[in-house]
Each structure stands twice: as C-alpha cells, then as structure tokens.
Design a protein around this motif. Structure first.
Motif, PDB file in Angstrom:
ATOM      1  N   LYS A  21       0.861  -1.188   0.000  1.00 24.69           N
ATOM      2  CA  LYS A  21       0.000   0.000   0.000  1.00 24.69           C
ATOM      3  C   LYS A  21       0.893   1.231   0.000  1.00 24.69           C
ATOM      4  CE  LYS A  21      -3.541  -0.183   2.717  1.00 24.69           C
ATOM      5  NZ  LYS A  21      -4.301  -0.142   3.972  1.00 24.69           N
ATOM      6  N   ASP A  22       1.399   1.606  -1.182  1.00 22.26           N
ATOM      7  CA  ASP A  22       2.362   2.693  -1.221  1.00 22.26           C
ATOM      8  C   ASP A  22       1.867   3.901  -2.013  1.00 22.26           C
ATOM      9  OD1 ASP A  22       2.470   1.696  -3.773  1.00 22.26           O
ATOM     10  OD2 ASP A  22       4.486   0.846  -3.579  1.00 22.26           O
ATOM     11  N   ARG A  23       0.582   3.886  -2.413  1.00 22.55           N
ATOM     12  CA  ARG A  23       0.018   5.084  -3.031  1.00 22.55           C
ATOM     13  C   ARG A  23      -0.503   5.992  -1.918  1.00 22.55           C
ATOM     14  NH1 ARG A  23      -1.038   3.973  -8.473  1.00 22.55           N
ATOM     15  NH2 ARG A  23       0.615   2.546  -9.121  1.00 22.55           N
ATOM     16  N   ARG A  24      -0.347   7.301  -2.083  1.00 27.68           N
ATOM     17  CA  ARG A  24      -0.697   8.234  -1.018  1.00 27.68           C
ATOM     18  C   ARG A  24      -1.745   9.237  -1.460  1.00 27.68           C
ATOM     19  NH1 ARG A  24      -0.395   8.334   4.471  1.00 27.68           N
ATOM     20  NH2 ARG A  24      -0.227  10.443   5.286  1.00 27.68           N
ATOM     21  N   ASN A  25      -2.829   9.340  -0.705  1.00 27.02           N
ATOM     22  CA  ASN A  25      -3.797  10.407  -0.887  1.00 27.02           C
ATOM     23  C   ASN A  25      -3.324  11.580  -0.047  1.00 27.02           C
ATOM     24  OD1 ASN A  25      -6.020  12.184  -0.368  1.00 27.02           O
ATOM     25  ND2 ASN A  25      -7.415  10.622  -1.097  1.00 27.02           N
ATOM     26  N   ALA A  26      -2.710  12.570  -0.714  1.00 25.35           N
ATOM     27  CA  ALA A  26      -2.092  13.682   0.013  1.00 25.35           C
ATOM     28  C   ALA A  26      -3.132  14.568   0.687  1.00 25.35           C
ATOM     29  CB  ALA A  26      -1.245  14.508  -0.946  1.00 25.35           C
ATOM     30  N   GLN A  27      -4.333  14.659   0.082  1.00 28.09           N
ATOM     31  CA  GLN A  27      -5.346  15.570   0.621  1.00 28.09           C
ATOM     32  C   GLN A  27      -5.945  15.066   1.928  1.00 28.09           C
ATOM     33  OE1 GLN A  27      -7.433  15.610  -3.248  1.00 28.09           O
ATOM     34  NE2 GLN A  27      -7.507  17.820  -3.022  1.00 28.09           N
ATOM     35  N   GLN A  28      -6.144  13.745   2.021  1.00 27.50           N
ATOM     36  CA  GLN A  28      -6.773  13.192   3.218  1.00 27.50           C
ATOM     37  C   GLN A  28      -5.816  12.360   4.057  1.00 27.50           C
ATOM     38  OE1 GLN A  28     -10.340  11.273   1.657  1.00 27.50           O
ATOM     39  NE2 GLN A  28     -11.514  13.113   2.122  1.00 27.50           N
ATOM     40  N   GLY A  29      -4.579  12.187   3.584  1.00 28.01           N
ATOM     41  CA  GLY A  29      -3.539  11.609   4.415  1.00 28.01           C
ATOM     42  C   GLY A  29      -3.627  10.122   4.675  1.00 28.01           C
ATOM     43  N   PHE A  30      -3.928   9.323   3.669  1.00 24.83           N
ATOM     44  CA  PHE A  30      -3.879   7.872   3.860  1.00 24.83           C
ATOM     45  C   PHE A  30      -3.319   7.202   2.617  1.00 24.83           C
ATOM     46  CE2 PHE A  30      -8.171   8.647   2.184  1.00 24.83           C
ATOM     47  CZ  PHE A  30      -8.223   7.745   1.130  1.00 24.83           C
ATOM     48  N   ASN A  31      -2.830   5.988   2.802  1.00 25.18           N
ATOM     49  CA  ASN A  31      -2.279   5.215   1.700  1.00 25.18           C
ATOM     50  C   ASN A  31      -3.341   4.305   1.113  1.00 25.18           C
ATOM     51  OD1 ASN A  31       0.167   6.391   2.204  1.00 25.18           O
ATOM     52  ND2 ASN A  31       1.044   4.634   3.245  1.00 25.18           N
ATOM     53  N   PHE A  32      -3.189   3.956  -0.154  1.00 24.51           N
ATOM     54  CA  PHE A  32      -4.134   3.033  -0.777  1.00 24.51           C
ATOM     55  C   PHE A  32      -3.421   2.233  -1.854  1.00 24.51           C
ATOM     56  CE2 PHE A  32      -4.185   6.836  -3.336  1.00 24.51           C
ATOM     57  CZ  PHE A  32      -4.348   6.399  -4.644  1.00 24.51           C
ATOM     58  N   ARG A  33      -4.071   1.156  -2.284  1.00 22.72           N
ATOM     59  CA  ARG A  33      -3.540   0.318  -3.342  1.00 22.72           C
ATOM     60  C   ARG A  33      -4.180   0.707  -4.672  1.00 22.72           C
ATOM     61  NH1 ARG A  33      -4.723  -2.883   1.076  1.00 22.72           N
ATOM     62  NH2 ARG A  33      -3.040  -4.172   1.901  1.00 22.72           N
ATOM     63  N   GLY A  34      -3.373   0.956  -5.684  1.00 23.81           N
ATOM     64  CA  GLY A  34      -3.907   1.297  -6.995  1.00 23.81           C
ATOM     65  C   GLY A  34      -4.327   0.053  -7.764  1.00 23.81           C
ATOM     66  N   ILE A  35      -5.187   0.233  -8.759  1.00 26.28           N
ATOM     67  CA  ILE A  35      -5.675  -0.901  -9.541  1.00 26.28           C
ATOM     68  C   ILE A  35      -4.537  -1.605 -10.264  1.00 26.28           C
ATOM     69  CG2 ILE A  35      -6.231   0.600 -11.503  1.00 26.28           C
ATOM     70  CD1 ILE A  35      -8.069  -2.653 -10.406  1.00 26.28           C
ATOM     71  N   ASP A  36      -3.516  -0.856 -10.709  1.00 25.13           N
ATOM     72  CA  ASP A  36      -2.396  -1.494 -11.403  1.00 25.13           C
ATOM     73  C   ASP A  36      -1.621  -2.409 -10.465  1.00 25.13           C
ATOM     74  OD1 ASP A  36      -1.660   0.748  -9.984  1.00 25.13           O
ATOM     75  OD2 ASP A  36      -0.002   1.274 -11.308  1.00 25.13           O
ATOM     76  N   GLN A  37      -1.546  -2.043  -9.170  1.00 25.92           N
ATOM     77  CA  GLN A  37      -0.891  -2.901  -8.194  1.00 25.92           C
ATOM     78  C   GLN A  37      -1.667  -4.204  -8.006  1.00 25.92           C
ATOM     79  OE1 GLN A  37      -0.889   0.540  -5.386  1.00 25.92           O
ATOM     80  NE2 GLN A  37       1.077  -0.306  -4.747  1.00 25.92           N
ATOM     81  N   VAL A  38      -2.994  -4.101  -8.033  1.00 22.08           N
ATOM     82  CA  VAL A  38      -3.822  -5.304  -7.902  1.00 22.08           C
ATOM     83  C   VAL A  38      -3.619  -6.218  -9.112  1.00 22.08           C
ATOM     84  CG1 VAL A  38      -6.188  -6.171  -7.711  1.00 22.08           C
ATOM     85  CG2 VAL A  38      -5.525  -4.095  -6.498  1.00 22.08           C
ATOM     86  N   TYR A  39      -3.640  -5.635 -10.323  1.00 19.82           N
ATOM     87  CA  TYR A  39      -3.400  -6.426 -11.531  1.00 19.82           C
ATOM     88  C   TYR A  39      -2.033  -7.112 -11.474  1.00 19.82           C
ATOM     89  CZ  TYR A  39      -7.362  -4.254 -13.991  1.00 19.82           C
ATOM     90  OH  TYR A  39      -8.608  -3.837 -14.395  1.00 19.82           O
ATOM     91  N   ASN A  40      -1.001  -6.350 -11.132  1.00 22.53           N
ATOM     92  CA  ASN A  40       0.353  -6.890 -11.129  1.00 22.53           C
ATOM     93  C   ASN A  40       0.526  -8.024 -10.122  1.00 22.53           C
ATOM     94  OD1 ASN A  40       1.122  -5.076 -13.101  1.00 22.53           O
ATOM     95  ND2 ASN A  40       1.951  -3.582 -11.655  1.00 22.53           N
ATOM     96  N   ALA A  41      -0.134  -7.909  -8.974  1.00 27.05           N
ATOM     97  CA  ALA A  41      -0.034  -8.948  -7.955  1.00 27.05           C
ATOM     98  C   ALA A  41      -0.852 -10.178  -8.316  1.00 27.05           C
ATOM     99  CB  ALA A  41      -0.480  -8.395  -6.603  1.00 27.05           C
ATOM    100  N   LEU A  42      -2.022  -9.951  -8.907  1.00 30.99           N
ATOM    101  CA  LEU A  42      -2.927 -11.069  -9.189  1.00 30.99           C
ATOM    102  C   LEU A  42      -2.548 -11.862 -10.437  1.00 30.99           C
ATOM    103  CD1 LEU A  42      -6.578  -9.818  -8.486  1.00 30.99           C
ATOM    104  CD2 LEU A  42      -5.369 -11.679  -7.356  1.00 30.99           C
ATOM    105  N   ALA A  43      -2.059 -11.193 -11.473  1.00 33.02           N
ATOM    106  CA  ALA A  43      -1.851 -11.844 -12.761  1.00 33.02           C
ATOM    107  C   ALA A  43      -1.030 -13.130 -12.670  1.00 33.02           C
ATOM    108  CB  ALA A  43      -1.219 -10.870 -13.754  1.00 33.02           C
ATOM    109  N   PRO A  44       0.140 -13.132 -12.018  1.00 35.68           N
ATOM    110  CA  PRO A  44       0.912 -14.380 -11.941  1.00 35.68           C
ATOM    111  C   PRO A  44       0.180 -15.496 -11.201  1.00 35.68           C
ATOM    112  CG  PRO A  44       2.262 -12.482 -11.333  1.00 35.68           C
ATOM    113  CD  PRO A  44       0.848 -12.006 -11.374  1.00 35.68           C
ATOM    114  N   ALA A  45      -0.531 -15.129 -10.121  1.00 37.54           N
ATOM    115  CA  ALA A  45      -1.253 -16.137  -9.336  1.00 37.54           C
ATOM    116  C   ALA A  45      -2.412 -16.727 -10.136  1.00 37.54           C
ATOM    117  CB  ALA A  45      -1.763 -15.518  -8.035  1.00 37.54           C
ATOM    118  N   LEU A  46      -3.100 -15.897 -10.896  1.00 37.88           N
ATOM    119  CA  LEU A  46      -4.217 -16.387 -11.709  1.00 37.88           C
ATOM    120  C   LEU A  46      -3.723 -17.371 -12.765  1.00 37.88           C
ATOM    121  CD1 LEU A  46      -6.221 -13.058 -12.240  1.00 37.88           C
ATOM    122  CD2 LEU A  46      -6.774 -14.917 -10.673  1.00 37.88           C
TER     123      LEU A  46
END
Length: 204
Positions: A21-46
């Motif tokens: 979780k290394d994407r940062r919402n600077a306005q509200q101050g929290f980290n989140f996972r981007g959709i590209d990170q989900v694709y990259n993590a899931l693709a090999p496992a699928l």
C-alpha cells in the motif's frame, strides 16, 4: 468444481505476498492500493492456478453534479459481475460488486469499473485492507448540495427504474423530507410516486 480450489490457491498466494500500500492520498492523508498494483499482484497467481476473471457490466448510471466552485463532475455507478472460471474443468463462480467514481472529464466510468474489479478481488481472495482503498479516493471533490429541481429530477429518474413498491416508498420518504419547504416540489414528487405505483401494479 475446481474453481473453488483455484480461488483458494490464489487467496493463499495473496495472503503470503500481499499487495503493498504505497500510493498516497495527500489531501486526506492515507495510503491506498492502486488498480495497477492489484493487476500486477494477481496476474501471476491467476495464471499459476488456472483461474480466469471475466468482467461484465450489467448496469451504469451517470449523474452530473456541480462542485462548490461551479465545475461539472460526472458521477458514475456501475454494477459489475465477474465470472471466476477454472481453466481445468470450466466450472465458475460469479461475484457481483458495485463501483462508484467521479471525474470532471471522461474517466469516471473507467474509475468505477476499476473500483468494482478491485473490490471483487479484495473480497473473493480476502486481500487485507486497513482503510477504504479506492482509486477515486486519491482525489477529493467538494460537491454542492442539490437544489430542489435537481432533487426532484433525481427522484423521478429513480422512480422510473424502481422495480418494487417498497423501495419506491422508502426513497419517496427521503425525497419528501429533503424537499421540506418546497411544497410544489413535494406534490410533484407525490404525483410521480402515485403514477409509478400504478404502473408497478399493472400485470406484466
């Protein structure tokens, strides 16, 4: 049905490797996972476990909203179905999620589809998430409250889609309360409700 074994194996991989979780919402101050990170993590496992995820958008609703500065925002809600299919025996399981997003240009639908996919994956594979991690939260939109005409228009649009009398009456009660102080709009709201109830009672 080998689809459930495949889902379980992908979930096992996700539990072991996780998604950073290394994407940062600077306005509200929290980290989140981007959709590209989900694709990259899931693709090999699928691929490794012979599982396909086939998307299908079944509903799309677009509403125009106005920010406090007067700019136009497109608010999109999509209902999506994802078929999880085993490549071994063709067995499948369908997951349904919703995605919501806003954008001032032409990206709102893309964002909403990405969010629907991301949460289908989070829930099906039990990918842990500490915060509300949606791509649209990387932006913050200050939306001006709807005026009486917009409220009535939104309710009329909802009434046209309503398939049950109870959901219609529940939404009518909310609209009536929101239109407090605008008796003419409340009466129109009442008329719309009455017409739609009669339509729902007619034999198909």
């Amino acid at each position: 049905m080998k689809v459930y074994k495949a889902i379980s194996m992908v979930a096992k991989d996700m539990a072991e490797q996780g998604i950073s979780k290394d994407r940062r919402n600077a306005q509200q101050g929290f980290n989140f996972r981007g959709i590209d990170q989900v694709y990259n993590a899931l693709a090999p496992a699928l691929v490794r476990h012979g599982l396909l995820i086939l998307p299908r958008i079944t509903e799309r609703i677009v509403t125009e909203r106005t920010t406090q500065k007067g700019a136009v925002l497109f608010y999109v809600v999509v209902k999506a179905e994802f078929d999880f299919v085993s490549t071994e025996d063709g067995s499948k399981h369908t997951v349904t999620t919703y995605g919501e997003a806003m954008d001032s240009g032409d990206k709102a639908t893309n964002k909403a589809m990405s969010i629907a996919y991301k949460y289908a994956a989070f829930q099906a594979f039990c990918i842990p998430t500490e915060e509300t991690a949606i791509d649209a939260d990387s932006e913050v939109h200050n939306v001006a409250p709807l005026n009486p005409d917009q409220l009535l228009s939104a309710f009329t649009e909802f009434a046209g889609r309503a398939t049950g009398e109870k959901e219609l009456k529940d939404e009518y009660a909310k609209a009536w309360a929101a239109l407090s102080g605008y008796p003419e709009h409340q009466e129109k709201c009442k008329d719309v409700t009455g017409i739609r109830i009669k339509e729902l009672k007619q034999p198909a």
